[in-house]
Design a protein around this motif. Structure first.
Motif, PDB file in Angstrom:
ATOM      1  N   LYS A   2       5.183  14.684 -10.884  1.00 27.08           N
ATOM      2  CA  LYS A   2       5.976  14.575 -12.111  1.00 27.08           C
ATOM      3  C   LYS A   2       7.342  13.902 -11.916  1.00 27.08           C
ATOM      4  N   TYR A   3       7.455  13.028 -10.921  1.00 27.92           N
ATOM      5  CA  TYR A   3       8.709  12.305 -10.717  1.00 27.92           C
ATOM      6  C   TYR A   3       8.633  10.847 -11.188  1.00 27.92           C
ATOM      7  N   PHE A   4       7.453  10.424 -11.607  1.00 29.23           N
ATOM      8  CA  PHE A   4       7.243   9.007 -11.865  1.00 29.23           C
ATOM      9  C   PHE A   4       8.203   8.450 -12.924  1.00 29.23           C
ATOM     10  N   LYS A  52      10.399   5.157 -12.105  1.00 22.03           N
ATOM     11  CA  LYS A  52       9.483   4.053 -12.360  1.00 22.03           C
ATOM     12  C   LYS A  52      10.189   2.698 -12.347  1.00 22.03           C
ATOM     13  N   ASP A  53      11.448   2.651 -12.834  1.00 24.86           N
ATOM     14  CA  ASP A  53      12.161   1.381 -12.837  1.00 24.86           C
ATOM     15  C   ASP A  53      12.452   0.907 -11.411  1.00 24.86           C
ATOM     16  N   LYS A  95       0.836  -1.204   0.000  1.00 23.72           N
ATOM     17  CA  LYS A  95       0.000   0.000   0.000  1.00 23.72           C
ATOM     18  C   LYS A  95       0.872   1.256   0.000  1.00 23.72           C
ATOM     19  N   THR A  96       1.966   1.221   0.742  1.00 24.70           N
ATOM     20  CA  THR A  96       2.866   2.371   0.783  1.00 24.70           C
ATOM     21  C   THR A  96       3.469   2.635  -0.594  1.00 24.70           C
ATOM     22  N   GLU A 102       3.667   5.744  -5.730  1.00 23.19           N
ATOM     23  CA  GLU A 102       3.460   5.880  -7.174  1.00 23.19           C
ATOM     24  C   GLU A 102       2.514   7.044  -7.488  1.00 23.19           C
ATOM     25  N   LYS A 103       1.425   7.134  -6.727  1.00 22.00           N
ATOM     26  CA  LYS A 103       0.448   8.203  -6.958  1.00 22.00           C
ATOM     27  C   LYS A 103       1.073   9.576  -6.736  1.00 22.00           C
ATOM     28  N   TYR A 104       1.851   9.716  -5.638  1.00 16.90           N
ATOM     29  CA  TYR A 104       2.487  11.000  -5.357  1.00 16.90           C
ATOM     30  C   TYR A 104       3.527  11.331  -6.430  1.00 16.90           C
TER      31      TYR A 104
END
Length: 554
Positions: free
Chosen positions: A472-474, A478-479, A459-460, A465-467
């Motif tokens: 705009k850091y995803f 992401k890797d 969940k954390t 991921e949402k934040y």
């Protein structure tokens, strides 16, 4: 609505209107009575015009009740209107007495069923069991009814008959029960937890609570108890005098237990112990938690203020408000807050101030800076304004997501029900254990069941991921997130091994309930209760016990 009921409602409104007219005639405009009379007149006029002109038919009884409840909701959660048709339920809640079959019913996974037959009452004595699916009550199909409707069908005058048809496994069974007066015990279990320590579980403060505790205490002393643990965890409270008399079991006659102080002189009272104590010296621990409220807090707080008991657990709920029941017209009642209570040190433990609310209508907690300091008999420092704080704090238990999923999806409940159909008996609750073989059967039984869940770590990562996407850091991480998700991805099979002991305990409690009912569940959990183990430890260490009750901690 029936015409007679409509007439009663309108007669009530007319009575209010008549009172309002009289008050309007004699009270000056700046008087509070004038304001009350004016608004009663407006309210009565509004209901009358709604009944005459509203496009659809209205139910004045329901409409007025909604209005009353909305008005009371502006005050506090404990002030409530009790219409005539709910008076029996209210009496049952406060006295623990009703006419019926003696069973807790509920809905599991969309099925109405017996959740707990109370030992010694018609449901249990007739052979009804936990998990029996309710089909009919006195010929009425109850499969689609809600549990309150089924409860009403089961209740009735003592010595009257009621037929209950249930489904158990693949069988359909019929039971003819004779209703009786049901008096639910306030002490569902008491027993020795070791050779010298007696344990009393107090779940309510209805009529005879002090008698129930007194009987349990004497039984334990007769069994050789030299120390006592009184457990009021999860106890919501009840009758004030019962709390006073329970304190009286452990402290001398003539001692103040609680004062009630309100706006009117006639609600101010001082409650003192009236009898010689049963045992004023036996070492005593009281167990409390965040769901111990009201009368539970009076008992725990008074014993703490007199340095008569060590309190173990977590801070209590913080309900220091006193309710009185006042009769109204047409056999209705109002239970309203009339005073606050103050325990022997002088503190009030009310935690929420309902006189100041935020824009959402939620009361405010007493700020730490505003909490006042008080002293116990031995000079220990205690504080008001936030419930009763234990002398020895024990963190609450948290359960693994897999255990939570298995319980909330009723899988442990259903396995226990199937187990009980195949086994006529099990050992004593404190001797019964879920063997590795039985646990293996449970794991195999789960193979075609759905019980997926999200761990706290998963969940954390989802939140991260949402934040990251929002800020705009995803794309940059992401890797790393994908790799992290793979490394922490839970395995149900592994969790069944990792949390085996925890799941076994949940299985044990559920299986025991099928054979030994409510008292059995309590007994079965004693050896795995960290708070109880802490209570026993403090009683075992005499020096620690004495020092805890002393003002000198060095």
């Amino acid at each position: 609505m029936h015409k007679l009921v409509q007439n009663k409602v309108f007669l009530g409104i007319l009575a209010l209107l008549g009172t309002a007219v009289i008050l309007l005639s004699f009270q000056p405009k700046n008087d509070k009575l004038f304001s009350i009379a004016k608004n009663l007149d407006i309210f009565a006029s509004l209901v009358r015009e709604l009944d005459s002109y509203y496009v659809d038919e209205i139910d004045p009884d329901d409409l007025v009740t909604v209005g009353i409840n909305a008005m009371l909701a502006e005050l506090d959660p404990y002030t409530e209107y009790i219409p005539e048709e709910e008076s029996d339920d209210f009496r049952m809640m406060t006295t623990g007495e009703y006419g019926g079959v003696g069973a807790l019913i509920g809905n599991r996974t969309g099925i109405n069923m017996i959740l707990m037959p109370y030992k010694g009452f018609p449901a249990q004595e007739s052979g009804l069991r936990v998990a029996d699916e309710l089909l009919k009550v006195d010929g009425v199909d109850v499969v689609e009814k809600n549990t309150s409707e089924i409860s009403e069908l089961l209740k009735g005058p003592a010595n009257t008959e009621v037929e209950v048809i249930v489904k158990r496994g693949e069988e359909t069974l019929s039971f003819n029960l004779t209703r009786k007066k049901i008096v639910i015990s306030n002490v569902p279990y008491h027993g020795m937890v070791d050779e010298e320590t007696g344990y009393i579980k107090l779940t309510d403060f209805t009529t005879n609570a002090s008698k129930d505790v007194g009987i349990a205490l004497q039984d334990l002393k007769n069994a050789g108890a030299k120390k006592i643990i009184l457990d009021v965890r999860d106890n919501p409270g009840g009758i004030l005098n019962e709390a006073v008399d329970i304190v009286n079991l452990f402290i001398p006659k003539g001692r103040e237990v609680v004062k009630t102080i309100g706006k009117l002189e006639n609600v101010n009272a001082e409650y003192k112990t009236r009898f010689s104590p049963m045992d004023k010296d036996i070492p005593l621990v009281v167990m409390i938690n965040e769901r111990s409220a009201s009368a539970s807090e009076i008992v725990a707080g008074a014993l703490q203020d007199y340095d008569r008991a060590v309190l173990v657990g977590r801070k209590s709920f913080g309900k220091g408000l006193v309710q009185s029941t006042i009769p109204l017209s047409y056999n209705s009642q109002v239970k309203l807050t009339t005073a606050k209570y103050y325990i022997p040190s002088g503190r009030c433990i009310q935690a929420i101030d309902y006189s100041t609310k935020d824009e959402d209508g939620i009361g405010s907690y007493v700020a730490d800076s505003l909490r006042k300091e008080f002293k116990t008999k031995n000079g220990r420092t205690v504080f008001d304004g936030a419930g009763i704080e234990p002398d020895i704090e024990v963190d609450s238990r948290s359960f693994a997501p897999i255990t939570y999923s298995l319980v909330t999806r009723s899988l442990i409940f259903n396995f226990a029900s199937e187990f009980s159909l195949k086994h006529d008996s099990i050992p004593d609750p404190r001797k019964f254990e879920v063997s590795d073989e039985l646990y293996g059967q449970f794991v195999e039984w789960l193979q075609d069941k759905e019980y997926d869940y999200t761990t706290r770590v998963e969940k954390t990562i989802e939140d991260l991921e949402k934040y990251a996407e929002r800020e705009k850091y995803f794309e940059d991480i992401k890797d790393e997130l994908a790799s992290l998700k793979i490394s922490v991805s839970h395995s149900k099979e592994q969790d069944l091994i990792t949390f085996k002991d925890e799941i076994k305990n949940a299985l044990k409690d559920e299986i025991v309930s099928r054979y030994y009912y409510q008292g059995g569940i309590i007994a079965a959990s004693l050896d795995d209760d960290p708070e109880l183990l802490q209570a026993m430890e403090i009683l075992e260490d005499t020096n620690h016990y004495d020092l805890t009750l002393s003002s000198k901690k060095d």
